[in-house]
Design a protein around this motif. Structure first.
Motif, short mmCIF file in Angstrom:
data_model
loop_
_atom_site.label_atom_id
_atom_site.label_comp_id
_atom_site.label_asym_id
_atom_site.label_seq_id
_atom_site.Cartn_x
_atom_site.Cartn_y
_atom_site.Cartn_z
N GLY A 1 0.78 -1.23 0.00
CA GLY A 1 0.00 0.00 0.00
C GLY A 1 0.81 1.28 0.00
N ALA B 1 0.21 3.46 -3.58
CA ALA B 1 -0.62 4.67 -3.59
C ALA B 1 0.06 5.85 -4.30
N ALA C 1 -6.62 1.50 -2.14
CA ALA C 1 -5.50 2.40 -2.40
C ALA C 1 -5.72 3.20 -3.67
#
Length: 474
Positions: free
Chosen positions: A300, A304, A383
């Motif tokens: 993540g 992102a 995300a």
């Protein structure tokens, strides 16, 4: 961040930072369960769960800080980073410190009337709760500090601190238990590790801030008059760091508040209605299943910002490529371990929980594993929604889920105890994963074929549990 090879290196580094402490935890749990006995192990498990649950009070500031730090660095406005991190830190202490004080004051009442501790464990329980309360502000502020490092892509520094923290969290009580079975002493070891983790990050960031200040001062002294005047004008009326945090992360913050709350509510309610020994295996099997989250946790923070860059360039091909690869990697890496955990749940739990094993833990563990797997797949969509400017959609989903889940969980726990809590928790996870993935398909271009493929794998994981539950009907 533009090359997939660099993204993969960051993910591997993050994965090692999560995996090594997790492996130590898997070894420490059976040893501590056998050494402490069911009641004391239940209290220690509650300690681990509480430290994890303190993430609720992060209020989503971590993700907001990470995105803002990355943004300011990319725009050449590094002087704004320190005020942003400081503002987020003050907010975290403003929320955490009063709750910590309240926890210290209420510890005796919680230990005697809420946790249902045996009389000989009440004093240990009070001391344990007070240590945990004192750790709360440090844990929450530590999340903000880690996010600042992640925003600068300093995953090496992040894991230099994370790995020793994991060693102390799991190995510290294991070592201390050789000398004492007093759970408050074991909790003190965990709290001391958190304090050192916080102090190390704080000192590193303070040193970096001092270097930035010295560098900007030297640059201002050597700049041409017009450039120096422009810098002075910009510094004279800087954007409020609190306003920047609100503008960039209000919906992320809302989702960040709700997500940990939805994830840990069952652990807060089960101790109120179940014996402390049941709490021990319930928390332990939940933690075991949640180890599947280690990969999304590593992916993540890297995925992102890469998606955000692709969306900012309106590069749909790259965003779809990232979403597809991330979803496939998550499913491919986690599917076989999840299947093995489901199929061999009973022998694994007998070995792992040792004296704390109970037959009721087996179906709960299988249910947790299958539903956590589905949620891991949905983390890619989550995300992507935040990176693509759709954080409001995810936050609204969580906001809708909260009251429904609260009612469902309360009724299930009251009527069926730990088994009811597990059923309600897993059902919410499945529904959340399905809706989040559907939003990813509709709003950010997540390939529908990937969603269907891994949804089918989730059904396969549920088959052994459904077969056992249908035994009375056969």
């Amino acid at each position: 961040m533009s090359t997939h090879a660099r993204l993969q290196r960051h993910v591997v580094l993050n994965g090692l930072g999560w995996l090594l402490p997790a492996a130590l935890g898997l070894a420490a749990v059976p040893a501590l369960a056998g050494r402490l006995g069911p009641e004391r192990f239940g209290l220690l498990s509650l300690t681990w769960a509480a430290v994890s649950a303190f993430a609720i009070l992060d209020l989503g500031l971590g993700r907001a800080v990470s995105l803002l730090v990355a943004d300011r660095g990319a725009r050449g406005r590094a002087a704004e980073i320190a005020p942003l991190v400081s503002a987020a830190g003050r907010l975290s202490w403003a929320f955490g410190a009063p709750i910590a004080l309240l926890g210290v004051l209420l510890a005796p009442a919680i230990a005697t009337s809420q946790l249902k501790l045996p009389p000989d464990l009440v004093d240990e329980g009070v001391r344990t709760l007070r240590w945990l309360a004192l750790a709360l502000p440090l844990v929450v502020h530590g999340i903000v500090l880690r996010a600042a490092l992640e925003g600068e892509l300093r995953f090496g520094a992040v894991n230099v601190f994370r790995i020793p923290l994991g060693v102390v969290t799991w190995g510290g009580p294991w070592l201390a238990a050789l000398f004492t079975c007093d759970v408050s002493h074991l909790a003190l070891v965990i709290v001391a590790g958190r304090a050192l983790y916080w102090a190390g990050q704080w000192l590193l960031i303070a040193r970096d801030d001092a270097r930035r200040l010295a560098s900007s001062t030297a640059a201002a002294q050597t700049a041409e008059p017009l450039a120096a005047h422009a810098a002075a004008v910009e510094q004279a009326a800087p954007t409020s760091p609190y306003r920047a945090l609100w503008q960039a992360g209000s919906w992320i913050t809302l989702s960040g508040v709700l997500t940990p709350l939805l994830t840990t509510l069952d652990r807060l309610l089960v101790p109120l209605v179940a014996p402390i020994a049941t709490v021990g295996w319930y928390v332990a099997v939940g933690d075991g299943a949640m180890r599947l989250w280690l990969f999304p946790a590593a992916l993540g923070p890297v995925l992102a910002p890469a998606l955000a860059a692709a969306f900012a360039r309106a590069d749909r091909a790259e965003s779809v490529r990232l979403l597809t690869r991330a979803t496939r990697a998550t499913g491919a890496i986690l599917a076989l371990p999840a299947l093995a955990l489901v199929m061999a749940a009973e022998p694994i739990l007998r070995w792992w929980l040792n004296a704390a094993f109970a037959p009721d833990a087996v179906p709960v563990f299988q249910w947790f594993v299958a539903t956590v797997f589905a949620n891991c797949i949905a983390q890619v969509a989550y995300a992507g929604l935040q990176a693509g400017g759709e954080a409001r959609a995810a936050a609204r989903l969580h906001l809708f889920e909260l009251p429904v889940f609260l009612v469902l969980l309360a009724v299930a726990v009251w009527k069926f105890g730990a088994a009811g809590a597990a059923a309600a928790w897993g059902a919410r996870m499945l529904i959340d994963a399905a809706i989040m993935t559907a939003m990813g398909v509709r709003r950010i271009g997540l390939p529908a074929g990937e969603a269907l493929r891994w949804g089918a794998v989730t059904l396969v994981l549920l088959l052994p549990l459904l077969w056992e539950l249908s035994a009375p009907l056969r």
